[in-house]
Design a protein around this motif. Structure first.
Motif, PDB file in Angstrom:
ATOM      1  N   ALA A  72      73.827 -26.737  21.931  1.00 49.73           N
ATOM      2  CA  ALA A  72      73.599 -25.826  23.048  1.00 49.73           C
ATOM      3  C   ALA A  72      74.895 -25.562  23.776  1.00 49.73           C
ATOM      4  O   ALA A  72      75.757 -26.432  23.865  1.00 49.73           O
ATOM      5  CB  ALA A  72      72.566 -26.405  24.007  1.00 49.73           C
ATOM      6  N   ASN A  73      74.988 -24.373  24.268  1.00 50.74           N
ATOM      7  CA  ASN A  73      76.168 -23.941  24.991  1.00 50.74           C
ATOM      8  C   ASN A  73      75.655 -23.244  26.235  1.00 50.74           C
ATOM      9  O   ASN A  73      75.045 -22.194  26.144  1.00 50.74           O
ATOM     10  CB  ASN A  73      76.929 -22.952  24.108  1.00 50.74           C
ATOM     11  N   VAL A  74      75.873 -23.887  27.364  1.00 49.92           N
ATOM     12  CA  VAL A  74      75.245 -23.331  28.564  1.00 49.92           C
ATOM     13  C   VAL A  74      76.260 -23.072  29.662  1.00 49.92           C
ATOM     14  O   VAL A  74      77.350 -23.645  29.678  1.00 49.92           O
ATOM     15  CB  VAL A  74      74.138 -24.270  29.096  1.00 49.92           C
ATOM     16  N   ARG A  75      75.854 -22.201  30.541  1.00 48.58           N
ATOM     17  CA  ARG A  75      76.749 -21.824  31.636  1.00 48.58           C
ATOM     18  C   ARG A  75      75.916 -21.594  32.893  1.00 48.58           C
ATOM     19  O   ARG A  75      74.934 -20.861  32.869  1.00 48.58           O
ATOM     20  CB  ARG A  75      77.472 -20.546  31.236  1.00 48.58           C
TER      21      ARG A  75
ATOM     22  N   ALA B  66      79.846 -31.545  43.839  1.00 49.12           N
ATOM     23  CA  ALA B  66      80.124 -31.263  42.444  1.00 49.12           C
ATOM     24  C   ALA B  66      78.876 -30.764  41.720  1.00 49.12           C
ATOM     25  O   ALA B  66      77.804 -31.345  41.858  1.00 49.12           O
ATOM     26  CB  ALA B  66      80.641 -32.529  41.754  1.00 49.12           C
ATOM     27  N   VAL B  67      79.022 -29.687  41.014  1.00 47.81           N
ATOM     28  CA  VAL B  67      77.928 -29.194  40.169  1.00 47.81           C
ATOM     29  C   VAL B  67      78.479 -28.807  38.806  1.00 47.81           C
ATOM     30  O   VAL B  67      79.687 -28.611  38.643  1.00 47.81           O
ATOM     31  CB  VAL B  67      77.199 -27.972  40.782  1.00 47.81           C
ATOM     32  N   THR B  68      77.569 -28.695  37.862  1.00 46.59           N
ATOM     33  CA  THR B  68      77.979 -28.349  36.516  1.00 46.59           C
ATOM     34  C   THR B  68      78.218 -26.842  36.440  1.00 46.59           C
ATOM     35  O   THR B  68      77.401 -26.065  36.911  1.00 46.59           O
ATOM     36  CB  THR B  68      76.884 -28.745  35.513  1.00 46.59           C
ATOM     37  N   GLY B  69      79.325 -26.468  35.868  1.00 48.36           N
ATOM     38  CA  GLY B  69      79.637 -25.048  35.715  1.00 48.36           C
ATOM     39  C   GLY B  69      79.312 -24.572  34.311  1.00 48.36           C
ATOM     40  O   GLY B  69      78.670 -23.554  34.114  1.00 48.36           O
ATOM     41  N   ARG B  70      79.716 -25.356  33.343  1.00 46.72           N
ATOM     42  CA  ARG B  70      79.474 -25.021  31.944  1.00 46.72           C
ATOM     43  C   ARG B  70      79.208 -26.298  31.172  1.00 46.72           C
ATOM     44  O   ARG B  70      79.656 -27.374  31.576  1.00 46.72           O
ATOM     45  CB  ARG B  70      80.718 -24.357  31.352  1.00 46.72           C
ATOM     46  N   ALA B  71      78.535 -26.173  30.092  1.00 45.13           N
ATOM     47  CA  ALA B  71      78.314 -27.346  29.258  1.00 45.13           C
ATOM     48  C   ALA B  71      78.157 -26.934  27.813  1.00 45.13           C
ATOM     49  O   ALA B  71      77.628 -25.859  27.515  1.00 45.13           O
ATOM     50  CB  ALA B  71      77.074 -28.100  29.724  1.00 45.13           C
ATOM     51  N   ASN B  72      78.640 -27.795  26.962  1.00 44.29           N
ATOM     52  CA  ASN B  72      78.592 -27.552  25.539  1.00 44.29           C
ATOM     53  C   ASN B  72      78.094 -28.836  24.922  1.00 44.29           C
ATOM     54  O   ASN B  72      78.780 -29.846  24.973  1.00 44.29           O
ATOM     55  CB  ASN B  72      80.027 -27.259  25.069  1.00 44.29           C
ATOM     56  N   VAL B  73      76.893 -28.791  24.423  1.00 42.43           N
ATOM     57  CA  VAL B  73      76.302 -30.045  23.961  1.00 42.43           C
ATOM     58  C   VAL B  73      75.838 -29.971  22.513  1.00 42.43           C
ATOM     59  O   VAL B  73      75.595 -28.888  21.975  1.00 42.43           O
ATOM     60  CB  VAL B  73      75.102 -30.448  24.857  1.00 42.43           C
ATOM     61  N   ARG B  74      75.733 -31.129  21.940  1.00 46.06           N
ATOM     62  CA  ARG B  74      75.335 -31.204  20.547  1.00 46.06           C
ATOM     63  C   ARG B  74      74.469 -32.442  20.342  1.00 46.06           C
ATOM     64  O   ARG B  74      74.841 -33.545  20.736  1.00 46.06           O
ATOM     65  CB  ARG B  74      76.596 -31.303  19.701  1.00 46.06           C
ATOM     66  N   PHE B  75      73.320 -32.224  19.749  1.00 48.98           N
ATOM     67  CA  PHE B  75      72.400 -33.329  19.494  1.00 48.98           C
ATOM     68  C   PHE B  75      72.597 -33.770  18.058  1.00 48.98           C
ATOM     69  O   PHE B  75      72.216 -33.074  17.114  1.00 48.98           O
ATOM     70  CB  PHE B  75      70.965 -32.882  19.758  1.00 48.98           C
ATOM     71  N   MET B  76      73.233 -34.909  17.896  1.00 46.40           N
ATOM     72  CA  MET B  76      73.664 -35.351  16.584  1.00 46.40           C
ATOM     73  C   MET B  76      72.552 -35.987  15.764  1.00 46.40           C
ATOM     74  O   MET B  76      72.469 -35.811  14.564  1.00 46.40           O
ATOM     75  CB  MET B  76      74.797 -36.374  16.721  1.00 46.40           C
ATOM     76  N   ARG B  77      71.739 -36.750  16.423  1.00 42.61           N
ATOM     77  CA  ARG B  77      70.681 -37.462  15.703  1.00 42.61           C
ATOM     78  C   ARG B  77      69.482 -37.556  16.629  1.00 42.61           C
ATOM     79  O   ARG B  77      69.628 -37.658  17.845  1.00 42.61           O
ATOM     80  CB  ARG B  77      71.152 -38.878  15.362  1.00 42.61           C
TER      81      ARG B  77
ATOM     82  N   GLU C  82      80.302 -31.692  26.466  1.00 44.02           N
ATOM     83  CA  GLU C  82      81.483 -31.433  27.268  1.00 44.02           C
ATOM     84  C   GLU C  82      81.028 -30.659  28.492  1.00 44.02           C
ATOM     85  O   GLU C  82      80.377 -29.620  28.366  1.00 44.02           O
ATOM     86  CB  GLU C  82      82.499 -30.616  26.472  1.00 44.02           C
ATOM     87  N   PHE C  83      81.323 -31.214  29.651  1.00 48.16           N
ATOM     88  CA  PHE C  83      80.863 -30.595  30.889  1.00 48.16           C
ATOM     89  C   PHE C  83      82.046 -30.113  31.717  1.00 48.16           C
ATOM     90  O   PHE C  83      82.921 -30.899  32.051  1.00 48.16           O
ATOM     91  CB  PHE C  83      80.046 -31.603  31.705  1.00 48.16           C
ATOM     92  N   VAL C  84      82.030 -28.850  32.035  1.00 48.44           N
ATOM     93  CA  VAL C  84      83.050 -28.304  32.916  1.00 48.44           C
ATOM     94  C   VAL C  84      82.411 -28.214  34.298  1.00 48.44           C
ATOM     95  O   VAL C  84      81.432 -27.503  34.496  1.00 48.44           O
ATOM     96  CB  VAL C  84      83.518 -26.912  32.456  1.00 48.44           C
ATOM     97  N   MET C  85      82.950 -28.988  35.206  1.00 50.22           N
ATOM     98  CA  MET C  85      82.351 -29.070  36.527  1.00 50.22           C
ATOM     99  C   MET C  85      83.002 -28.085  37.485  1.00 50.22           C
ATOM    100  O   MET C  85      84.081 -27.557  37.213  1.00 50.22           O
ATOM    101  CB  MET C  85      82.527 -30.476  37.091  1.00 50.22           C
ATOM    102  N   SER C  86      82.338 -27.876  38.596  1.00 51.78           N
ATOM    103  CA  SER C  86      82.949 -27.084  39.652  1.00 51.78           C
ATOM    104  C   SER C  86      82.591 -27.713  40.984  1.00 51.78           C
ATOM    105  O   SER C  86      81.506 -28.261  41.145  1.00 51.78           O
ATOM    106  CB  SER C  86      82.482 -25.628  39.574  1.00 51.78           C
ATOM    107  N   ARG C  87      83.539 -27.668  41.888  1.00 52.12           N
ATOM    108  CA  ARG C  87      83.298 -28.294  43.194  1.00 52.12           C
ATOM    109  C   ARG C  87      82.556 -27.303  44.081  1.00 52.12           C
ATOM    110  O   ARG C  87      83.161 -26.543  44.818  1.00 52.12           O
ATOM    111  CB  ARG C  87      84.618 -28.688  43.844  1.00 52.12           C
ATOM    112  N   GLY C  88      81.223 -27.372  43.984  1.00 51.32           N
ATOM    113  CA  GLY C  88      80.276 -26.604  44.780  1.00 51.32           C
ATOM    114  C   GLY C  88      80.787 -25.242  45.151  1.00 51.32           C
ATOM    115  O   GLY C  88      80.223 -24.503  45.890  1.00 51.32           O
TER     116      GLY C  88
END
Lengths: 182, 182
Positions: free
Chosen positions: A131-134, B126-137, B176-182
């Motif tokens: 997943a790739n979220v924003r 702090a909040v999440t701005g973007r995220a890129n995730v992968r479910f491996m198993r 991978e989480f790209v955060m942003s300061r509110g």
DNA sequence: CTTTTCTTATGACTAGCTGCTAATCGTAGT
DNA sequence: ACTACGATTAGCAGCTAGTCATAAGAAAAG
């Protein structure tokens, strides 16, 4: 004032309920009975001791292990064309936001989108692979998030679903989900 | 591991702060010193005993409408170095999995990782701005997921946090989480 | 008047402390 | 080498708010 055992027990439950910080000794004085009687009553009523009670109160709001809603699907699906498009709505509740900033925690928006992505795939064992979220804009408590999902790449192995979530007309969340058939 | 008194005291404050339910004995073990030393440290630092601490926690969120110290975290944080690394564990429960396949729904793993990413950032907004995730198993009910987060890019505007989650030694989730300061 | 239920008392034990005194350890200064 | 010092550890009495088990006395019901 002495009362019947029944009455005392009832009162005991009430008393402890709206003041869990009371000791057996204080209760004994309040009901004009011995401490032992209070202990007996408590054990019969299954009410734990003071320290346990305090701990419970402390834990209910301090407990870190706060689970997401235990529903199969986060949000309410209002439209669904299998393998095509789907729409769900999620009302952001008070306890889904950061108490300090009032901003919805990201994983709730993710959960809504993820649920929708899973639902749209016509397969019993569909799970998210990637997943790739924003998070485009912060969502506040009380706002209604409408998630719109569509299958952008049809594939038996790795279908791709794009989810866009809106509050009113504003895009608040964008996500791309690569699914896998369990 | 033995450390200097200064360091231990610092760690002690932190440890107790994010787990007020820990006894002196447990602290003694954690810092490889005697219980007496812990007591000495506490008294020097003006930290009250366990029961008093629990009571304080209980009281502050008993009559408190807006709790500030409310850490809404999915999973239990067992180690945290602000702006550096953090580890949390999450036991996957029966109702966090798909009833049909028994596989954990992805958003729970995401939520754990997201919470950890938010916690690691030393910022109230702090909040999440973007995220890129992968479910491996796939993760099954009953399995314990250990999430390890580390700040891979230190930046005031867009810090990046990498989270790897494991069941036993197996990598089950990467994000991978790209955060942003509110 | 018994029998049963309720109440109270007693003694022994627990966790998680406080507060105090005393001993020991390691390092540094003279 | 001796001593001084801070840090650590040990030991003990006392505390709170309980626990459990047992027993005896009081009140209510049969």
């Amino acid at each position: 004032m002495k009362q019947s055992k029944q009455k005392r027990k009832q009162d005991l439950v009430e008393t402890i309920e709206n003041n869990p910080f009371i000791t057996d000794e204080a209760l004994a004085k309040r009901f004009s009975v011995s401490v032992q009687t209070i202990r007996l009553d408590r054990s019969e009523l299954g009410i734990p001791e003071l320290r346990t009670r305090i701990k419970q109160v402390a834990e209910t709001n301090h407990d870190d292990v706060k689970a997401l809603t235990n529903e199969e699907i986060i949000g309410e699906i209002i439209d669904l064309q299998l393998d095509e498009t789907a729409i769900s709505i999620l009302d952001i509740h008070e306890d889904q936001v950061f108490t300090r900033s009032g901003i919805a925690r990201g994983h709730h928006l993710f959960a809504q989108a993820n649920s929708l992505a899973v639902a749209i795939i016509n397969d019993e064992f569909a799970v998210t692979g990637r997943a790739n979220v924003r998070f485009m804009r912060q969502v506040q408590a009380g706002e209604r998030v409408v998630a719109k999902a569509s299958v952008t790449k049809k594939s038996d192995d790795w279908p791709v679903i794009t989810v866009n979530s809106y509050v009113d007309q504003a895009l608040v969340f964008k996500g791309e989900f690569v699914m896998s058939r369990g």
